[in-house]
Every structure is written in structure tokens, then in C-alpha cells.
Design a protein around this motif. Structure first.
Motif, short mmCIF file in Angstrom:
data_model
loop_
_atom_site.label_atom_id
_atom_site.label_comp_id
_atom_site.label_asym_id
_atom_site.label_seq_id
_atom_site.Cartn_x
_atom_site.Cartn_y
_atom_site.Cartn_z
N GLU A 171 0.84 -1.21 0.00
CA GLU A 171 0.00 0.00 0.00
C GLU A 171 0.87 1.25 0.00
O GLU A 171 0.58 2.22 -0.71
CB GLU A 171 -0.92 0.01 1.22
CG GLU A 171 -1.95 -1.11 1.23
CD GLU A 171 -2.94 -1.04 0.08
OE1 GLU A 171 -3.27 0.09 -0.37
OE2 GLU A 171 -3.38 -2.09 -0.39
N ARG A 175 -0.26 1.44 -3.83
CA ARG A 175 -1.71 1.53 -3.93
C ARG A 175 -2.33 2.65 -3.11
O ARG A 175 -3.25 3.31 -3.54
CB ARG A 175 -2.31 0.17 -3.54
CG ARG A 175 -3.78 0.02 -3.85
CD ARG A 175 -4.21 -1.44 -3.86
NE ARG A 175 -5.64 -1.57 -3.95
CZ ARG A 175 -6.44 -1.71 -2.90
NH1 ARG A 175 -5.96 -1.72 -1.68
NH2 ARG A 175 -7.75 -1.83 -3.07
N SER A 209 0.95 -9.30 -1.82
CA SER A 209 0.37 -8.96 -3.11
C SER A 209 1.33 -8.30 -4.07
O SER A 209 1.78 -7.18 -3.85
CB SER A 209 -0.84 -8.04 -2.90
OG SER A 209 -1.34 -7.62 -4.14
N TYR A 211 0.03 -8.10 -7.13
CA TYR A 211 -0.98 -7.64 -8.10
C TYR A 211 -0.97 -6.13 -8.24
O TYR A 211 -0.89 -5.58 -9.35
CB TYR A 211 -2.38 -8.11 -7.68
CG TYR A 211 -3.41 -7.78 -8.72
CD1 TYR A 211 -3.62 -8.62 -9.81
CD2 TYR A 211 -4.14 -6.58 -8.68
CE1 TYR A 211 -4.53 -8.30 -10.81
CE2 TYR A 211 -5.05 -6.25 -9.66
CZ TYR A 211 -5.24 -7.12 -10.73
OH TYR A 211 -6.13 -6.77 -11.73
N HIS A 212 -1.03 -5.42 -7.11
CA HIS A 212 -1.15 -3.96 -7.17
C HIS A 212 0.17 -3.30 -7.56
O HIS A 212 0.18 -2.21 -8.12
CB HIS A 212 -1.66 -3.44 -5.83
CG HIS A 212 -2.97 -4.07 -5.44
ND1 HIS A 212 -3.03 -5.12 -4.57
CD2 HIS A 212 -4.24 -3.83 -5.85
CE1 HIS A 212 -4.31 -5.50 -4.45
NE2 HIS A 212 -5.05 -4.73 -5.21
N GLU A 215 -0.09 -3.54 -11.21
CA GLU A 215 -1.09 -2.58 -11.70
C GLU A 215 -0.54 -1.15 -11.69
O GLU A 215 -0.93 -0.31 -12.50
CB GLU A 215 -2.36 -2.63 -10.84
CG GLU A 215 -3.19 -3.87 -11.02
CD GLU A 215 -3.84 -3.97 -12.39
OE1 GLU A 215 -4.85 -3.30 -12.63
OE2 GLU A 215 -3.30 -4.71 -13.25
N ASN A 257 -0.44 -11.00 -10.42
CA ASN A 257 -1.12 -10.51 -11.62
C ASN A 257 -0.80 -11.46 -12.77
O ASN A 257 0.26 -12.09 -12.77
CB ASN A 257 -0.55 -9.12 -11.94
CG ASN A 257 -1.54 -8.22 -12.63
OD1 ASN A 257 -2.16 -8.60 -13.60
ND2 ASN A 257 -1.68 -6.99 -12.14
#
Length: 521
Positions: A171, A175, A209, A211-212, A215, A257
């Protein structure tokens, strides 16, 4: 003969014209599936024994509306639920807070209290379903709400299974839905590890994660390097608290991802498994299960285009195949319309059917590690691993992930990659079908799923009723007990569970910790 065009992946790995047994990086793994270091998969028989868990990430508007979508998805064959929460829920504000205006129920479901949680899972026995919750800064609250609801249902907590994302480091790096500073946030996470080890043993306490990170614009190599570095930081924090790596290590999971370069993505998943096993062994793990990298995959949201959105079905199919060929344990496929809005029911169904076609028609699950032995795949796996270790060594030299984030290193690396990717699209070096080539005039006929702003009024009315009907003296007592746990260093989870059972709201609990820890800026 004219000079050959140089071809490389987004990670900068050069792709040779032809791969042979003598290619410099080609060396097949010595390990068998289900054996350390798990290059070829975490189970000896992989999908021949059990398919991956098919999830669909869903949550929007009120708990009532999301509950309807969950029942629909379960009727269509999903094997596990995956909950999306709105931004106020993610950053610890009740729906009636001034900062929640315009965001309630928009990117996920609004959850303010135990009453919302009960509505969200109405008609669903928590003992019978595996639930993944994408929640980080307030993960401790949402897990407590889930546990409180399970207890209301009379469930055996030893049988409750699922995952909270609970990965705060990404984060700060990618993110932005953090609340508290890094060090107290790490303390909350290790409290969750400790409490679940004894009280909720089948629960995955974190989904580390990548993934972010992807992204936000990272490459495949950066995705696994930064994710595994974050994982290492969590393990070390848990060890400093005196927790046993062979116990909590089995409940760590990952979230990656899947992008469009099929072969680099498969290589990324295989390399990540091998790297994590080596990393955990070096940190003292001796139980093979504590060294296994088990992961959920979601197809790449940032790869989806608003132009010619039906093309996204093809992209999601390639990405699903990459995840399955790479050995994922669970998978969410994105709706074709997600560059435009939250997915409609039809788009969610097509996304699920894509997984089911891969599972039952493609033949991909019939053998373990189907691309093993491919000169190209084995070379790419080794090159991805080599490049990722170099990045991890840089992070270790800075003092680990927390220090690298505090110094802005990881954020800068991601920003550089994102800029380079966009530059290549704008210069037509990279072709995105329908965006910078093969354009057509669009008629705007794709249906858009919209969330009404009146959701905030509904949630605010529910909150007013809750506060009027609960025992407010008991609420004050619970919040004071939580404050005492935070200040004294006691594990906060029992106090948070007691607070939600007595109808304390998410915002009240988050604010209790804000008063002690402050907010990260």
C-alpha cells in the motif's frame, strides 16, 4: 543477411531467435512437482487431484446488493467468494463520515458494522465457503467481523477457511490505502498471525500482493522481486515476535497478476515459487509446507482497454492460461467491461465461463507443469529468477523492504517502468490492439454498471439506527479495552472481536488506533 530485430520482454529480458538444449540459460529443474523448491508446482498431482479455486471478485453498493451477486455467482459455479470493499471501508471511515462522501459503495461494498457483515453473507454458511477479502489497513477489523459472524452462525472456527490480503507494505509502495505508519501496521499484522495460529488455523493470514505492484506499472521481474521482499519483511517481523516460522509460514499466501506475455508470465510464477522456497529455507524454515508459495492470480486489470472492450475477453483468456500453466491455486478472471465500470452480471458470467472452459475444455490441467522442459520456458524461468534476485539484493542492502519503501526506492522503480511502458505505447513500439493500431469507430453500445449516490444515505440511516439501539456504555467500555491493548502491546484481536460483537463500528475501531498510532502521511 539483414541484422535481426532485438526482441525483449517488458522486464528487459532479451528473447533469442531460437532456444535449444544448448541455450545459455536452459537448465531444467531437478525437483519433482510437490518437492522443494517447488518450481514445477506445490502439489505432486496439481489439477489432476483438484482444480484451482474459481473465484470472482465482487462487491458493490450495499451488503444487500452484494449478497445477491454472491448467490448468483455461487449458482453459476464459483468455488470461493472474493470480497471487494469500498474506499471508506478500506481506510477506516464509516459511511456517514464527511470524507466518505462520493465513495460509498462505489469500488466495493460498504461495511460499517456486524449488521452489514451479517447481511453480506445472508444465506451463506461460512463453514461451507472459502472467502478471500481484499482488505489491508482495516484487515484486522474485517477479519474480526467475519469471525464474529461465524460465531453467530455456530460455526467451528477450526474449520473456517479463507484469506485476508493484510499486505500493508505494498500500500505504501503502490496503492495508497494505508492508515497507520509502517511500524505499527507491521505490529497489527503480526498480531493477526499470532491470533490465527491458535484460534483460526485454516485461515491464510496474509496474501502478499504483487498484483497492485504490477497494476501500478512494474514489470514481471519487479512484481516478484518487490513482493518476495515484502514477504521476507513480514516473516522477519513475525520471527522477532517469537512466532514459529514452521507454523505461521504455512498460512502465508501470495497474490499475483497475470499479463499478456504468456511465456514470461508462466516463467514468473515458476521462478517465484522456487525463490520463495529458497528464501524461507534461508530464514530457518524446515517444514516443506512452510516453504511452499501458494498463490491466487487475478487477470491484469490495467491491460484491459476501454476501446473495443470485447477484445478484453481474448486478453483474459490468455492471462487465465498463463496462471493455470504457471500453477496457480486460485484464479479470478476480470470482466470485459472493467475498463469502463464495475462488471455487469453478464460480464462476470463470461469471465467465470472463461475459467471453466480452460478447466474443462483446454487440456491445460491434464498434466503437471505442462510447459516444463521447453527450452524457452526453462531459459526464461532462470532469467526471471536471476534478474529478480539482483533487485532483492539491492533491497536487502538498504535494510529490507520497509527501509526501501521509506527511502522511495521501490516507488521510483515502479514509476520508471510505468513511464517506459507508456512511452512505448505512445511511440508505437508496443502495439495495443484497438488503442494505437486497428482502431474502429465505437458506438458506445456496451452497457455500463452504475452505482447510485443514494447508497450513502441508506448506510447513514442504518448507522443512526445501530447507534440508537446498541448499548453505548458497553461500546465505550469495548473501545477503552481496545485502547488499553494497543498501548500495552497486548494482542489486539480479542479486543477487536469483542468490540464488533458489541456493535462498535469500523470507523470507531479504526479511530481508536488512530489516536494511539497517528496517520501516515
Amino acid at each position: 543477411m539483414s541484422e535481426e530485430k532485438k526482441v525483449q520482454t517488458d522486464s528487459g529480458i532479451e528473447i533469442d531467435r531460437l532456444y535449444t538444449v544448448d541455450s545459455p540459460h536452459n537448465s531444467p529443474p531437478a525437483d519433482q512437482p510437490g518437492e522443494y523448491p517447488f518450481t514445477r508446482g506445490v502439489q505432486p498431482d496439481m489439477y489432476r487431484g483438484k482444480l484451482w479455486t474459481m473465484r470472482q471478485y465482487a462487491g458493490f453498493s450495499t451488503a444487500e446488493e452484494s449478497n445477491k451477486r454472491y448467490h448468483y455467482l455461487l449458482s453459476q459455479g464459483v468455488m470461493g467468494l472474493s470480497v471487494a470493499f469500498d474506499l471508506p471501508t478500506q481506510i477506516g471511515y464509516d459511511s456517514d463520515h464527511a470524507l466518505s462522501e462520493g465513495e460509498v459503495g462505489k469500488v466495493g461494498v460498504a461495511i460499517d458494522s456486524i449488521e452489514d457483515m451479517a447481511t453480506l453473507f445472508k444465506g451463506i454458511r461460512l463453514e461451507d465457503v472459502s472467502t478471500s477479502m481484499t482488505i489491508n489497513a482495516t484487515g484486522y477489523i474485517l477479519l474480526s467481523l467475519y469471525v464474529a459472524l461465524a460465531k453467530q452462525q455456530g460455526a467451528d472456527l477450526k474449520k473456517i477457511s479463507g484469506t485476508i490480503q493484510n499486505d500493508i507494505l505494498k500500500e505504501y509502495a503502490a496503492r495508497g490505502t494505508y492508515i497507520y505508519p509502517p511500524k505499527p501496521s507491521m505490529r497489527i499484522i503480526t498480531d493477526i498471525f499470532e491470533w490465527c495460529a491458535s484460534d483460526l488455523p485454516k485461515w491464510n493470514t496474509i496474501s502478499i500482493s504483487g498484483y497492485h505492484i504490477r497494476e501500478a506499472g512494474s514489470t514481471a521481474v519487479q512484481e516478484i522481486a518487490f513482493t518476495l521482499s515484502n514477504g521476507k519483511a513480514y516473516v522477519q517481523a513475525a520471527q522477532e515476535k517469537g512466532l514459529d516460522i514452521n507454523v505461521f509460514g504455512k498460512r502465508l499466501s501470495f497474490f499475483f497478476n497475470a499479463h499478456n506475455n504468456l511465456f514470461e508470465e508462466v516463467a514468473k510464477f515458476r521462478a517465484a515459487r522456487r525463490m520463495w522456497a529458497k528464501m524461507m529455507k534461508s530464514l530457518g524454515a524446515t517444514d516443506p509446507k512452510a516453504m511452499m508459495l501458494r498463490f491466487h492470480t487475478q487477470t491484469g486489470g490495467s491491460t484491459l482497454t476501454a476501446q473495443q472492450p470485447m477484445n478484453n475477453i481474448s486478453r483474459v483468456t490468455i492471462q487465465s492460461l498463463a496462471a493455470v500453466l504457471g500453477g496457480t491455486q486460485s484464479l479470478h478472471t476480470n470482466g470485459y467491461d472493467e475498463a469502463l465500470s464495475l462488471p455487469t452480471e453478464e460480464a462476470a458470467r463470461i469471465a467465470l465461463r472463461t475459467q471453466q472452459i480452460v478447466a474443462f475444455e483446454s487440456g491445460a490441467p491434464d498434466t503437471v507443469d505442462p510447459l516444463a522442459g521447453s527450452y524457452f520456458i526453462e531459459s526464461m524461468t532462470n532469467e526471471v529468477e536471476e534478474a529478480a534476485w539482483k533487485l532483492i539484493e539491492k533491497i536487502d542492502a538498504m535494510g529490507g523492504s520497509v527501509s526501501a519503501i521509506e527511502q522511495g526506492f521501490i516507488q521510483d522503480e515502479i514509476a520508471r517502468s510505468a513511464y517506459e511502458y507508456q512511452r512505448q505505447i505512445e511511440s508505437n513500439e508496443k502495439i495495443i490492439v484497438g488503442v494505437n493500431k486497428f482502431q474502429v469507430k465505437e458506438d458506445g453500445s456496451i452497457p455500463i454498471f452504475k452505482i447510485d449516490d443514494s447508497i450513502r444515505t441508506l448506510q447513514s440511516e442504518k448507522l443512526a439506527q445501530l447507534r440508537a439501539n446498541r448499548d453505548n456504555a458497553k461500546v465505550d467500555q469495548c473501545l477503552q479495552l481496545l485502547n488499553d491493548h494497543v498501548v500495552s502491546g497486548q494482542n489486539i484481536m480479542p479486543a477487536v472481536i469483542e468490540a464488533v460483537e458489541n456493535k462498535c463500528t469500523l470507523g470507531e475501531i479504526a479511530d481508536t488506533l488512530r489516536e494511539v498510532y497517528g496517520e501516515y502521511r
